[in-house]
Design a protein around this motif. Structure first.
Motif, PDB file in Angstrom:
ATOM      1  N   ALA A 103       0.851  -1.192   0.000  1.00  0.00           N
ATOM      2  CA  ALA A 103       0.000   0.000   0.000  1.00  0.00           C
ATOM      3  C   ALA A 103       0.887   1.243   0.000  1.00  0.00           C
ATOM      4  O   ALA A 103       1.413   1.632   1.045  1.00  0.00           O
ATOM      5  CB  ALA A 103      -0.923  -0.005   1.210  1.00  0.00           C
ATOM      6  N   ASN A 105      -0.204   4.177  -0.778  1.00  0.00           N
ATOM      7  CA  ASN A 105      -1.128   5.036  -0.039  1.00  0.00           C
ATOM      8  C   ASN A 105      -2.150   4.133   0.655  1.00  0.00           C
ATOM      9  O   ASN A 105      -2.199   2.923   0.388  1.00  0.00           O
ATOM     10  CB  ASN A 105      -1.828   6.016  -0.976  1.00  0.00           C
ATOM     11  N   SER A 106      -2.964   4.696   1.500  1.00  0.00           N
ATOM     12  CA  SER A 106      -4.001   3.895   2.158  1.00  0.00           C
ATOM     13  C   SER A 106      -4.915   3.280   1.108  1.00  0.00           C
ATOM     14  O   SER A 106      -5.291   3.926   0.135  1.00  0.00           O
ATOM     15  CB  SER A 106      -4.806   4.772   3.117  1.00  0.00           C
ATOM     16  N   LYS A 107      -5.264   2.013   1.300  1.00  0.00           N
ATOM     17  CA  LYS A 107      -6.104   1.332   0.313  1.00  0.00           C
ATOM     18  C   LYS A 107      -6.876   0.196   0.969  1.00  0.00           C
ATOM     19  O   LYS A 107      -6.502  -0.295   2.043  1.00  0.00           O
ATOM     20  CB  LYS A 107      -5.261   0.779  -0.829  1.00  0.00           C
ATOM     21  N   CYS A 109      -8.045  -3.653   0.417  1.00  0.00           N
ATOM     22  CA  CYS A 109      -7.689  -4.849  -0.348  1.00  0.00           C
ATOM     23  C   CYS A 109      -8.698  -5.954  -0.032  1.00  0.00           C
ATOM     24  O   CYS A 109      -9.003  -6.204   1.134  1.00  0.00           O
ATOM     25  CB  CYS A 109      -6.274  -5.283   0.015  1.00  0.00           C
ATOM     26  N   TRP A 118      -8.190  -3.093   5.332  1.00  0.00           N
ATOM     27  CA  TRP A 118      -7.953  -1.664   5.171  1.00  0.00           C
ATOM     28  C   TRP A 118      -6.491  -1.409   5.535  1.00  0.00           C
ATOM     29  O   TRP A 118      -6.124  -1.389   6.705  1.00  0.00           O
ATOM     30  CB  TRP A 118      -8.892  -0.873   6.066  1.00  0.00           C
ATOM     31  N   ALA A 121      -0.920   3.405   4.693  1.00  0.00           N
ATOM     32  CA  ALA A 121       0.200   3.656   3.775  1.00  0.00           C
ATOM     33  C   ALA A 121       1.488   3.012   4.302  1.00  0.00           C
ATOM     34  O   ALA A 121       1.809   3.108   5.489  1.00  0.00           O
ATOM     35  CB  ALA A 121       0.395   5.155   3.603  1.00  0.00           C
ATOM     36  N   SER A 143      -2.931  -2.407   9.702  1.00  0.00           N
ATOM     37  CA  SER A 143      -4.118  -2.700   8.887  1.00  0.00           C
ATOM     38  C   SER A 143      -5.261  -3.141   9.780  1.00  0.00           C
ATOM     39  O   SER A 143      -5.054  -3.644  10.889  1.00  0.00           O
ATOM     40  CB  SER A 143      -3.816  -3.809   7.864  1.00  0.00           C
ATOM     41  N   ASP A 275      -8.314   5.854   7.235  1.00  0.00           N
ATOM     42  CA  ASP A 275      -7.127   6.503   6.695  1.00  0.00           C
ATOM     43  C   ASP A 275      -7.107   8.004   6.961  1.00  0.00           C
ATOM     44  O   ASP A 275      -6.314   8.743   6.376  1.00  0.00           O
ATOM     45  CB  ASP A 275      -7.030   6.257   5.193  1.00  0.00           C
TER      46      ASP A 275
END
Length: 304
Positions: A103, A105-107, A109, A118, A121, A143, A275
């Motif tokens: 990641a 950036n924040s993402k 998955c 979640w 970053a 996460s 995030d």
């Protein structure tokens, strides 16, 4: 036999033919011999000829044996080398491919089994392509997980010197500080399995573990029931400001102080995205409670 002929013979002991020729030539030089001498001479020659050929035969057999042994050794080495190479290739073919998700950036998955992660970053997830059969992964970073429940197929998140065993639940993992890793459980049930002895600590909703991965020790602390995880958001429901500040301290790995404020009377309701930056959260708090905040070095102070 002159010196030159002896030298030729000594250089080529394996090839007896020159020596036989020279010996025969010397033997047949003209001279005055009787018939008996001639018979004796032939018998002696036959004896010499047999001995020479006998030695040459066994020497040839010995050389042939050495050559055959060398060839066999080379064949065996090639065979075992090829067999080892083939075995390694077969083992490689059996090993599943490893998948890495980073990641930047924040993402969010979604794993092959439907589990949502979640990722903050800089976080990384590592798992095999047959994840649906063996639900194990390795996490580096922070996460939050919403694990899909599958009967008979547990979910494992490997950390440093430990792993989290999940039945189907939502929880948050923070690994910013090795001596104070935090695992917070929002719903369901998880086990923290730690150290070589695999000591198990059970965690229930509204609890968090502060886990020291260096000393392999853990401490269970309650979290606040009026903070809930809902689809990527922390939902706050009339939470005391002091409790919220405590939550933000470990969520963002920071230090927040309240300056001359009533600690129990101030309550907050709202949402915090997974995030969302700390500054954004502090702005929300300040606006809803008509407060201000300031930053001094790495510390934040909320005040009137």
């Amino acid at each position: 036999m002159n010196k030159k002929e002896e030298k030729t013979y000594s250089k080529n002991k394996v090839n007896w033919a020159p020596f036989i020729y020279i010996l025969r030539k010397e033997w047949e030089k003209p001279g005055v011999d009787s018939e008996e001498d001639e018979i004796i001479r032939e018998r002696i020659w036959e004896s010499i000829h047999k001995n020479i050929h006998k030695k040459h035969f066994w020497k040839s057999r010995y050389l042939f044996f050495l050559q055959a042994t060398s060839i066999a050794a080379v064949i065996l080495i090639c065979f075992f080398t090829f067999k080892s190479f083939l075995f390694e290739k077969t083992e490689e073919a059996r090993q599943p491919n490893i998948l890495l998700i980073t990641a930047v950036n924040s993402k969010v998955c979604i794993l092959p089994d439907g589990t949502k992660v979640w990722m903050e970053a800089g976080s990384e997830l590592l798992f095999s392509e047959n994840f649906t059969e063996n639900r194990e992964l390795w996490l580096r970073g922070n996460s939050t997980f919403e694990v899909v429940k599958q009967n008979g197929n547990d979910f494992k998140v490997h950390l440093t010197n430990s792993y989290v065993e999940v039945k189907g639940t939502s929880f948050f993992i923070n690994q910013d500080i090795p001596e104070a890793n935090i695992i917070a459980l929002y719903s369901g049930k998880i086990n923290l399995v730690q150290g070589k002895n695999e000591d198990v600590i059970k965690l229930y909703p509204s609890q968090r573990i502060i886990y020291n991965s260096l000393e392999v020790s853990a401490q269970v602390i309650p979290i606040y029931e009026n903070i809930h995880w809902v689809n990527g958001n922390y939902r706050l429901s009339q939470i005391n400001l002091t409790d919220l500040v405590d939550f933000l301290d470990w969520k963002y790995n920071t230090k927040i102080e309240l300056e001359k404020l009533p600690r129990k009377s101030l309550k907050v309701t709202g949402n915090i995205r997974y995030d969302e930056s700390l500054e954004s959260v502090l702005n929300k708090i300040s606006y809803s409670l008509n407060l201000k905040y300031k930053q001094i070095d790495n510390k934040y102070i909320i005040h009137r």
